[in-house]
Design an enzyme around this catalytic site. Structure first.
Site, PDB file in Angstrom:
ATOM      1  N   GLY A  14      -3.702   5.290  -1.197  1.00  0.00           N
ATOM      2  CA  GLY A  14      -4.848   6.143  -0.962  1.00  0.00           C
ATOM      3  C   GLY A  14      -4.654   7.582  -1.399  1.00  0.00           C
ATOM      4  N   GLY A  59      -9.991   2.873  -1.205  1.00  0.00           N
ATOM      5  CA  GLY A  59      -8.727   2.522  -1.842  1.00  0.00           C
ATOM      6  C   GLY A  59      -7.508   2.801  -0.993  1.00  0.00           C
ATOM      7  N   CYS A  60      -7.713   2.985   0.306  1.00  0.00           N
ATOM      8  CA  CYS A  60      -6.564   3.217   1.181  1.00  0.00           C
ATOM      9  C   CYS A  60      -6.358   1.996   2.077  1.00  0.00           C
ATOM     10  CB  CYS A  60      -6.782   4.428   2.069  1.00  0.00           C
ATOM     11  SG  CYS A  60      -7.188   5.899   1.145  1.00  0.00           S
ATOM     12  N   GLU A  61      -5.102   1.674   2.295  1.00  0.00           N
ATOM     13  CA  GLU A  61      -4.779   0.550   3.168  1.00  0.00           C
ATOM     14  C   GLU A  61      -5.134   0.886   4.614  1.00  0.00           C
ATOM     15  OE1 GLU A  61      -0.817  -1.619   4.398  1.00  0.00           O
ATOM     16  OE2 GLU A  61      -0.818  -1.082   2.281  1.00  0.00           O
ATOM     17  N   SER A  62      -4.929   2.161   4.982  1.00  0.00           N
ATOM     18  CA  SER A  62      -5.297   2.610   6.321  1.00  0.00           C
ATOM     19  C   SER A  62      -6.569   3.443   6.216  1.00  0.00           C
ATOM     20  CB  SER A  62      -4.169   3.460   6.892  1.00  0.00           C
ATOM     21  OG  SER A  62      -3.847   4.471   5.971  1.00  0.00           O
TER      22      SER A  62
END
Lengths: 146, 398
Positions: free
Chosen positions: A133, A62-65
């Site tokens: 995230g 669920g984290c973009e990075s």
């Protein structure tokens, strides 16, 4: 003690972050860009994760990075090791670790994370909402303490 | 009055620089009023009642179908089917057409740059039918590798499904050429026009495709409404995929006789207020003020590209010559999450990520990009504010 256990322990023990100091430090910043600069500087205080610790199994969903999180219990205290390949996210991780690293179950569960973030006066897109995230990291840590 | 003043979103959000029109466009007053008018003055169901209001709604509803047909140069209003949106239309086709026409061993060809909506339904259909799903290789500028395309056509695909414009890069794909080659092999053809419809004139008769799909909300119209064009010659290959009211001629306990397309695919009450809104959106697009602003938008896009090229750390993707007004880029050495957070902090509304086109991102060897997409209302101030915010972000991250 396995290598990874030792590495997490090492990471956790070398962290010198204090949530109260962070609050004071961020409160002194008057502009949005200096707040971000401070956050990124906090990120630089995180020790580097080696390749083994940057494993796919440690990735937080669920984290973009990319965000890697390890935790283990040691003498009833939660040892945390985490990082990210994004600078701001790394800074935010430092802020979260300052609150939770090397704390007991009771301390973790009683810590008011939402109030903490409100005091940091970060914008909505930085606070731990379901869309970033940070939310997953906080939930994972809280679940570990239950 | 500037065209921007026709959009209440901007007066309600003076601080926001909206550069995410490829995700959804803002709505002009005329569209919002048309929807409100429908509910406040004419709310009745179409093709149901036989009283004055209901008859008026039915007449207008069918007149709008005709208007849409004219808008995309479809031969007949009976070729226009209402759907919930582009994704819904493609999924509808995968069922109503795909289930009855794709057999084991058949080939389906799509571009490697498709939006997931024109990729996954066909991939999954192929899997279910033991058919072959093939993607055309993508060149570094995001355009299809034509040699590879011709090679794939040698398998005589049953379906060639292609995007008119790339949602992630803005490239206007060479659809005329692709379609003409596909037709020669006898393939049924689908064009995903979601990103094209607000930017370039669409003529389905000239394109010669069998299916053309688009969404109202990306052309200054309301959300929850899409259009599916079906050419007359493939209608016989389509079976209903949902059953209920309004699609039937006669029902008895033994059997049901269906009505022809469009009714066949439009069971249940349609999104009539949105259809009224779409009518206003087409009027808006066909207005002279819009057509004039469209030319300005082309110049504004060039300005945006020029300004981005001046920043050393910026890597641009896609073909910026044949483009609907999308700048897709990455800041070298920086995480997209960081750049995105700092732009958001400065009230810049853009999209960051894989843009629902992961196979394309894999081909371009990036995790994601930042996508700036222009709408008819954007002006030089918007671009300047964005460029200045991007420079601040880069400086801060250094």
């Amino acid at each position: 003690m396995t290598d990874l256990t030792a590495q997490i322990s090492n990471f956790s023990q070398t962290l010198e972050l204090c949530s109260k100091e962070i609050l004071v430090q961020l409160a002194q910043q008057s502009s949005w860009d200096s707040r971000y600069r401070t956050i990124m500087l906090l990120g630089k205080k995180l020790p580097n994760l080696n390749q083994e610790m940057k494993s796919d199994s440690a990735l937080v969903q669920g984290c973009e990075s990319n965000v890697w999180l390890h935790f283990q219990w040691h003498n009833n205290h939660l040892q945390l090791a985490a990082s990210s390949d994004a600078k701001i996210v790394k800074g935010l991780i430092a802020i979260v670790l300052a609150a939770y690293n090397n704390k007991t179950r009771e301390e973790i569960l009683s810590f008011d994370i939402e109030g903490y973030f409100q005091q940091l006066q970060l914008s909505k897109n930085l606070s731990p909402s379901r869309t970033n995230g940070l939310f997953s990291i906080v939930k994972t840590i809280q679940a570990a303490a239950r | 009055m500037s065209i921007k003043q026709q959009f209440p979103f901007f007066s309600n959000n003076p601080d926001i620089v909206y550069l995410d029109s490829a995700a959804t466009t803002q709505k002009p007053n005329s569209v919002i009023e048309a929807i409100t008018q429908f509910y406040t003055h004419s709310n009745a169901n179409a093709h149901r009642g036989n009283y004055t209001t209901a008859n008026e709604v039915t007449t207008k509803y069918e007149a709008i179908r005709n208007k849409v047909a004219h808008f995309i140069h479809a031969p007949s209003p009976q070729d226009i089917i209402w759907t919930k949106g582009t994704t819904d239309a493609i999924n509808l086709l995968a069922k109503a057409w795909g289930d009855h026409n794709i057999n084991p061993g058949d080939y389906i060809v799509v571009l490697g740059s498709e939006h997931h909506a024109n990729f996954v339904p066909w991939q999954q259909l192929a899997k279910a039918k033991q058919a072959n799903f093939k993607t055309v290789n993508i060149l570094p500028d995001g355009s299809p590798d034509l040699e590879h395309y011709e090679l794939l056509l040698r398998s005589n695909p049953k379906l060639v499904a292609i995007q008119h414009c790339s949602n992630a890069l803005g490239n206007i794909q060479p659809v005329h050429h692709l379609l003409s080659l596909a037709r020669d092999t006898g393939a049924t053809t689908l064009v995903d026009g979601a990103q094209a419809i607000a930017h370039i004139p669409v003529n389905v008769s000239d394109l010669g495709c069998d299916f053309y799909v688009f969404s109202a909300h990306k052309m200054y119209g309301p959300m929850g409404l899409g259009v599916l064009y079906i050419s007359n010659k493939v209608k016989q290959n389509i079976q209903p995929y949902q059953f209920g009211g309004e699609m039937i001629e006669r029902v008895s306990i033994e059997e049901t006789l269906f009505r022809p397309i469009p009714a066949l695919l439009e069971t249940g009450t349609q999104n009539i207020s949105a259809i009224f809104g779409l009518s206003a959106a087409i009027d808006f697009i066909e207005s002279s003020i819009f057509q004039y602003a469209l030319k300005n938008k082309t110049q504004l896009f060039q300005y945006l590209i020029d300004e981005l090229k001046k920043i050393n750390e910026v890597q641009l993707f896609g073909n910026t010559e044949k483009n609907i007004g999308v700048a897709s880029f990455k800041v070298l050495e920086e995480s997209t999450a960081d750049v995105s957070a700092l732009l958001s902090e400065q009230n810049i509304a853009i999209r960051t990520g894989h843009h629902c086109a992961m196979p394309l991102m894999q081909a371009l060897k990036v995790d994601g990009t930042h996508r700036v997409s222009l709408g008819i209302y954007n002006d030089k101030t918007d671009v300047d504010r964005f460029i200045s915010a991007l420079k601040s972000a880069i400086e801060l991250l250094n």
